[in-house]
Enzyme design. Sequence first.
Site, PDB file in Angstrom:
ATOM      1  N   ASP A 214      10.792   3.288   5.873  1.00  0.00           N
ATOM      2  CA  ASP A 214      10.485   1.923   6.287  1.00  0.00           C
ATOM      3  C   ASP A 214      11.628   1.426   7.162  1.00  0.00           C
ATOM      4  O   ASP A 214      12.804   1.737   6.901  1.00  0.00           O
ATOM      5  CB  ASP A 214      10.321   1.008   5.071  1.00  0.00           C
ATOM      6  CG  ASP A 214       9.558  -0.265   5.397  1.00  0.00           C
ATOM      7  OD1 ASP A 214       8.400  -0.392   4.963  1.00  0.00           O
ATOM      8  OD2 ASP A 214      10.113  -1.143   6.096  1.00  0.00           O
TER       9      ASP A 214
ATOM     10  N   ARG B 263       1.428 -13.511   2.623  1.00  0.00           N
ATOM     11  CA  ARG B 263       0.983 -13.334   4.003  1.00  0.00           C
ATOM     12  C   ARG B 263      -0.357 -14.016   4.250  1.00  0.00           C
ATOM     13  O   ARG B 263      -1.327 -13.812   3.535  1.00  0.00           O
ATOM     14  CB  ARG B 263       0.871 -11.847   4.345  1.00  0.00           C
ATOM     15  CG  ARG B 263       2.200 -11.164   4.573  1.00  0.00           C
ATOM     16  CD  ARG B 263       2.020  -9.687   4.846  1.00  0.00           C
ATOM     17  NE  ARG B 263       1.484  -8.970   3.693  1.00  0.00           N
ATOM     18  CZ  ARG B 263       1.135  -7.679   3.699  1.00  0.00           C
ATOM     19  NH1 ARG B 263       1.235  -6.987   4.822  1.00  0.00           N
ATOM     20  NH2 ARG B 263       0.686  -7.107   2.610  1.00  0.00           N
TER      21      ARG B 263
ATOM     22  N   VAL C 191       0.829  -1.210   0.000  1.00  0.00           N
ATOM     23  CA  VAL C 191       0.000   0.000   0.000  1.00  0.00           C
ATOM     24  C   VAL C 191       0.861   1.257   0.000  1.00  0.00           C
ATOM     25  O   VAL C 191       0.639   2.187  -0.775  1.00  0.00           O
ATOM     26  CB  VAL C 191      -0.941   0.007   1.223  1.00  0.00           C
ATOM     27  CG1 VAL C 191      -1.765   1.293   1.258  1.00  0.00           C
ATOM     28  CG2 VAL C 191      -1.861  -1.202   1.186  1.00  0.00           C
TER      29      VAL C 191
ATOM     30  N   THR D  28      -1.529  -4.141  10.102  1.00  0.00           N
ATOM     31  CA  THR D  28      -2.234  -4.362  11.369  1.00  0.00           C
ATOM     32  C   THR D  28      -2.684  -5.822  11.396  1.00  0.00           C
ATOM     33  O   THR D  28      -3.831  -6.134  11.071  1.00  0.00           O
ATOM     34  CB  THR D  28      -3.448  -3.416  11.510  1.00  0.00           C
ATOM     35  OG1 THR D  28      -4.177  -3.372  10.269  1.00  0.00           O
ATOM     36  CG2 THR D  28      -3.010  -2.014  11.869  1.00  0.00           C
TER      37      THR D  28
ATOM     38  N   CYS E 241      -5.993  -8.894   4.686  1.00  0.00           N
ATOM     39  CA  CYS E 241      -7.201  -8.072   4.843  1.00  0.00           C
ATOM     40  C   CYS E 241      -8.418  -8.910   5.199  1.00  0.00           C
ATOM     41  O   CYS E 241      -8.858  -8.918   6.338  1.00  0.00           O
ATOM     42  CB  CYS E 241      -7.473  -7.279   3.552  1.00  0.00           C
ATOM     43  SG  CYS E 241      -6.258  -5.997   3.219  1.00  0.00           S
TER      44      CYS E 241
ATOM     45  N   THR F 135      -5.760  -0.447   8.591  1.00  0.00           N
ATOM     46  CA  THR F 135      -7.079  -0.921   8.996  1.00  0.00           C
ATOM     47  C   THR F 135      -7.115  -1.204  10.493  1.00  0.00           C
ATOM     48  O   THR F 135      -6.268  -1.934  11.018  1.00  0.00           O
ATOM     49  CB  THR F 135      -7.438  -2.203   8.229  1.00  0.00           C
ATOM     50  OG1 THR F 135      -7.345  -1.954   6.830  1.00  0.00           O
ATOM     51  CG2 THR F 135      -8.854  -2.646   8.569  1.00  0.00           C
TER      52      THR F 135
END
Length: 449
Positions: free
Chosen positions: A40, A336, A22, A90, A265, A125
């Site tokens: 980062d 992931r 993102v 997150t 997500c 999120t």
Amino acid sequence: MELYNKLKNKKEKISIIGLGYVGLPLALSFSKYLDVVGFDINKSKIENYKKGLDITNEADTSSLINSKILFTSNEDDLQNCKFHIIVVPTPTKCDNTPDLSPLIEATKTVARNLSKGSVIVYESTVYPGVTEDICIPIIENESKLKCGIDFKVGYSPERINPGDKIHTLENTVKIVAGIDNESLNIISKVYELIIEAGIYKAESIKIAEAAKVIENSQRDVNIAFFNEISILFNKLNIDTSAVIKAASTKWNFINLTPGLVGGHCIGIDPYYLIHKGKTLNTDLNLLNTSRLINNNMSKYIVDSTIKCLIKANKKIKNCRIAILGITFKEDCSDIRNSKVFDIIKDLKEYGIEVIVSDPLADSTYLKSNYNIDLINIEEIEDIDGIILAVPHLHFKDIPISNIYKMFKVYNQTPSYTEHEYIEKNVIIDIKSMLNKTLIDFNNFIYWSL
């Protein structure tokens, strides 16, 4: 609007905290209009970006090399920025409760380098309340500045779909929210620079947070429904994909397909709402059930594979199974929370030899972190079964005759009396990638969700 004008005139800089799937596209998009600092904590990632290398495949080499982004792991560089966007993962912990540690650490990093008059926007999120109840107090404590007076805070949920070249950052409506009208207007103006589809101003930060987390939770529930009916239709010997195709002729039918639900997500976000519900003594039964159904699909697929192998007269132990695709979704390199790992683990517990091929996944990372060796699809041979786990476009282009050549046993013509005992081969086509009319059912047992 003084800050906005200074940003636009490149008298102030914007920072993007977290340069993953993102954050990197966000930084690249803003760099066309503003001075951008891309931060980062992963130093090797930063070095790769400087060289024009992006393992996420979200950016090409020329875009990275030609951008004027200052890629850095030095947090001191954030002191030169007045507009900060935090977009870090997150995830959840082992018990499926929210893991806010990356967000908290990123918040502390920005706060340590914050100056008066700055704006901080969160894109990660979260469940409703995290930005105002957790993040703002951390910023105030670390920076010794006062929210609303010395700095502003907003929330603008990310909507990037990894691997999707159609629904991009620029052509997807952006939700924005701020702690007050001043912050809302500044944040809106900044995002308007890059968002062609338009800005939606939410009434509050909590509303914006809630809007994001229910987007993926709704999809999780819908997929769980299709997964559940696929189990029923398999027992009824009904082609699920054919049923969905027929039902899709109605204008308001939601056209989804059954399958594995992983990633960072859809397979994660519902747990944030479930957690928040528990703190308010509210059980979200539908979300819990959906998560249970979707999490169990990998086991259901393995069980179905074993049944097919038995039906094919295979000896389970030492069978060779090839798995095509290990990423969490098609045409994306992200592994992931991929549920393919669960399939691999369960198959190995039966004594099955598993070989994996995926043209998009990072072979070095898989080897060092999961001890999985990726092989080229052309090297697959002498297998007893194949699991088409992730329908990458790369796999869809493979002629079915090439798939047949991967198997140990093929081109048998059993007599009528031998038919029940002949050894066949197994094709597990999770997402119905293959054209079923081309399957040689004399030599193959085919199964799909």
